[in-house]
Scaffold this motif. Structure first.
Motif, short mmCIF file in Angstrom:
data_model
loop_
_atom_site.label_atom_id
_atom_site.label_comp_id
_atom_site.label_asym_id
_atom_site.label_seq_id
_atom_site.Cartn_x
_atom_site.Cartn_y
_atom_site.Cartn_z
N PHE A 82 57.67 33.89 41.99
CA PHE A 82 58.61 34.92 42.21
C PHE A 82 59.16 34.91 43.67
N VAL A 83 58.24 34.91 44.53
CA VAL A 83 58.78 34.81 46.03
C VAL A 83 59.44 33.69 46.17
N HIS A 84 59.23 32.47 45.68
CA HIS A 84 59.98 31.43 45.77
C HIS A 84 61.27 31.46 45.13
N GLU A 85 61.52 31.95 43.64
CA GLU A 85 62.61 31.85 43.03
C GLU A 85 63.42 32.99 43.84
N TYR A 86 63.03 34.01 44.16
CA TYR A 86 63.85 35.08 44.61
C TYR A 86 64.34 34.69 46.25
N ARG A 87 63.90 33.88 46.76
CA ARG A 87 64.13 33.37 47.95
C ARG A 87 63.90 34.55 49.05
N ILE A 88 62.78 34.99 48.85
CA ILE A 88 62.06 36.04 49.88
C ILE A 88 61.46 35.21 51.14
N VAL A 132 44.78 44.24 52.34
CA VAL A 132 45.42 43.25 51.63
C VAL A 132 44.38 41.91 51.41
N VAL A 133 44.86 41.19 50.29
CA VAL A 133 43.98 40.10 49.86
C VAL A 133 44.63 38.73 50.27
N GLN A 134 46.04 38.77 50.58
CA GLN A 134 46.58 37.50 50.63
C GLN A 134 47.95 37.77 51.08
N TRP A 135 48.48 36.54 51.86
CA TRP A 135 49.62 36.80 52.43
C TRP A 135 50.53 35.46 51.98
N PHE A 136 51.81 35.79 51.69
CA PHE A 136 52.80 34.92 51.64
C PHE A 136 53.74 34.76 52.83
N THR A 173 61.78 29.15 27.93
CA THR A 173 61.70 28.08 27.86
C THR A 173 61.05 27.64 29.34
N VAL A 174 59.56 27.68 29.53
CA VAL A 174 59.14 27.47 30.69
C VAL A 174 58.98 26.16 31.10
N PHE A 175 59.77 25.63 32.16
CA PHE A 175 59.46 24.37 32.57
C PHE A 175 59.17 24.04 34.00
N GLU A 176 58.92 25.01 34.66
CA GLU A 176 58.52 25.38 35.95
C GLU A 176 57.60 26.31 36.36
N HIS A 177 56.74 26.22 37.39
CA HIS A 177 55.70 27.45 37.71
C HIS A 177 55.09 28.00 36.63
N HIS A 178 54.65 27.01 35.45
CA HIS A 178 54.22 27.19 34.15
C HIS A 178 52.82 28.49 34.19
N GLU A 179 52.17 28.28 35.27
CA GLU A 179 50.94 29.11 35.54
C GLU A 179 51.32 30.74 36.02
N ALA A 180 52.63 30.66 36.34
CA ALA A 180 53.24 31.93 36.87
C ALA A 180 53.93 32.64 35.64
N MET A 181 54.20 32.05 34.57
CA MET A 181 54.92 32.67 33.40
C MET A 181 54.14 32.59 32.11
N THR A 182 53.01 32.93 32.16
CA THR A 182 52.25 32.67 30.76
C THR A 182 52.66 34.06 29.86
N PRO A 183 52.15 33.79 28.64
CA PRO A 183 52.58 34.89 27.63
C PRO A 183 52.20 36.15 28.14
N MET A 219 61.57 33.94 32.66
CA MET A 219 61.19 35.46 33.41
C MET A 219 61.42 35.43 34.73
N LEU A 220 61.07 34.27 35.38
CA LEU A 220 61.18 34.50 36.96
C LEU A 220 62.51 33.83 37.40
N CYS A 221 63.56 33.49 36.40
CA CYS A 221 64.86 32.85 36.88
C CYS A 221 65.97 34.04 37.16
N PRO A 222 66.32 34.09 38.45
CA PRO A 222 67.06 35.12 39.00
C PRO A 222 68.32 35.16 38.23
N GLY A 223 68.90 34.18 37.88
CA GLY A 223 70.09 33.98 36.88
C GLY A 223 69.89 34.91 35.74
#
Lengths: 159, 159, 159, 159
Positions: free
Chosen positions: D86-92, D11-15, C70-80, C38-42
């Motif tokens: 998300f911030v990492h994957e979308y290169r923000i 706000v509570v957090q910064w990236f 198929t989550v293979f990275e950032h597992h904690e970011a893309m939970t169900p 879900m967080l893969c831009p492509g």
């Protein structure tokens, strides 16, 4: 007209060929006939780029892509000399024919014979020379790819 | 040429106006001069759509958008009669001028006077008639919007 | 792996179905398996929109489109729980399965069984349950449409 | 709220920062505040790409682009751990803050203080700390570029 024999092309000039082409001589191949006008925005934005993609993806041994310049309005603005520059500038590499002007009206001959409603129009002709798809307006790539593939596959039956 | 006075337009025909326009008569407005050729793919895909957006967004009382048809190749393919159909089909609503053919070569007069390198070219002229931006190729909307706004804002200083 | 039997899905959760699906139960249909994160831009920009177009164009009686998360990275970011919101917000209407986490590494089970190299991946499975296409990255609509159509057409031979 | 002082960020957090930022400390710069949710399709497709373009085009010495993650729905799906990926994957690359959850409802604090109607929202704050633009939905690049440039130009008056 789907299912009926494709009328022979009635044209006055060719670009990107060494000599005139005929549907009769292309029998055995699937023919993708893309009718356009060089000043039709929908042709420039969607129809012609799709025709170029089709020519790039399907093998030339199986599929012949032909552009048909069917001028039915602004005739004086889209003469063959203008079309020549257009074909060059837009990097159109497949054969392009100029539809023969109509005798008694603005609609050119081949366009009339096929009953096209405007541009862009996409006509798919099977290996036996029959019209199998006849569409007006932007066409979906997935659908077009599916239809062309099925016509190619018919080789197995006829071969 | 940025910072120097904008040469007057030297053109042979206008579309979308009731009569000829001159930069002299437009003094006091910001002028967005978009140079194009009707068969230049980069003009059709990015330059002209941007010029239409500029004309739609900035008030006509402050900004005059002018298309300049600078034919420097395929001259016989892009005559005014073809341009007239192009302007109609692509729904170009702002004034369009036809650059005057060159005497001794393919480059038309106004294009030569501005030293344009090709099409599309975007020239921004301030309220006092000076060239403030002179770019070749696709231009970013954010940048173009910023530059036009700053020229509009100069009214405060001059008014 | 093209030409070999498609490994059964090994997943932990389904969205957009009334119960778990299996490839075994889908035998007889063409299966379009779209693997994504879900967080893969492509995936968001090209893969998932293509899967939606495939589901819209081909009849559900012939083609089953299945999304495989198929989550293979950032597992904690893309939970169900995050995927559920994603499926809702992106208006994904076809069934989506959550790949079962791997025992000894970041690669989930079904992804490993298919030897996928990343996301998006597109796998086409024929009516007999064999892998016929296995691609990584953006896929051309014309090609994808052609390949799916040919797998649908195989019904004639097997039917 | 245009013309009124911009409420301080709660706000509570910064990236993408070495420490918390405040509007107070940014006084003297133009601030482009882009409010988004990571699972909002309009933010991913238009809002965030525009914010990235703004950050790339305008000098950081004059314009501070700040992303504000204003989660008002699917809270459990868009936690900071998901946002980090998300911030990492979308290169923000610009600073992103996580809006502080609301006490008595789904709307986070800063979003409420600004009266935002949803995401994406674009707020432009002038060098003196006043809100000068407050928009909801996709924004035109030409307009945004023009508005930001005018706020930058105000330096001349205040400096």
């Amino acid at each position: 007209m789907t299912g009926t024999p494709a009328p022979e092309l009635d044209v006055v000039q060719w670009f990107n060929t060494q000599g005139p082409l005929t549907l009769a001589a292309l029998r055995g191949k699937v023919v993708v006939l893309h009718a356009f006008q060089m000043l039709c925005p929908g042709c420039v934005q969607s129809g012609l780029p799709q025709a170029k993609r089709i020519a790039a993806i399907f093998p030339a041994s199986e599929v012949a892509v032909i552009g048909l310049h069917t001028v039915f309005e602004h005739h004086e603005a889209m003469t063959p000399v203008s079309l020549a520059a257009f074909v060059h500038e837009y990097r159109i590499g497949f054969p392009v024919a100029v539809d023969r002007p109509g005798e008694n009206g603005p609609i050119p001959r081949t366009m009339a014979a096929y009953g096209m409603r405007g541009t862009p129009s996409l006509v798919l002709i099977d290996r036996a020379g029959n019209i199998r798809h006849h569409g007006f307006g932007a066409e979906d790539d997935l659908k077009a790819g599916a239809e062309i593939a099925l016509l190619i596959a018919e080789a197995c039956k006829n071969g």
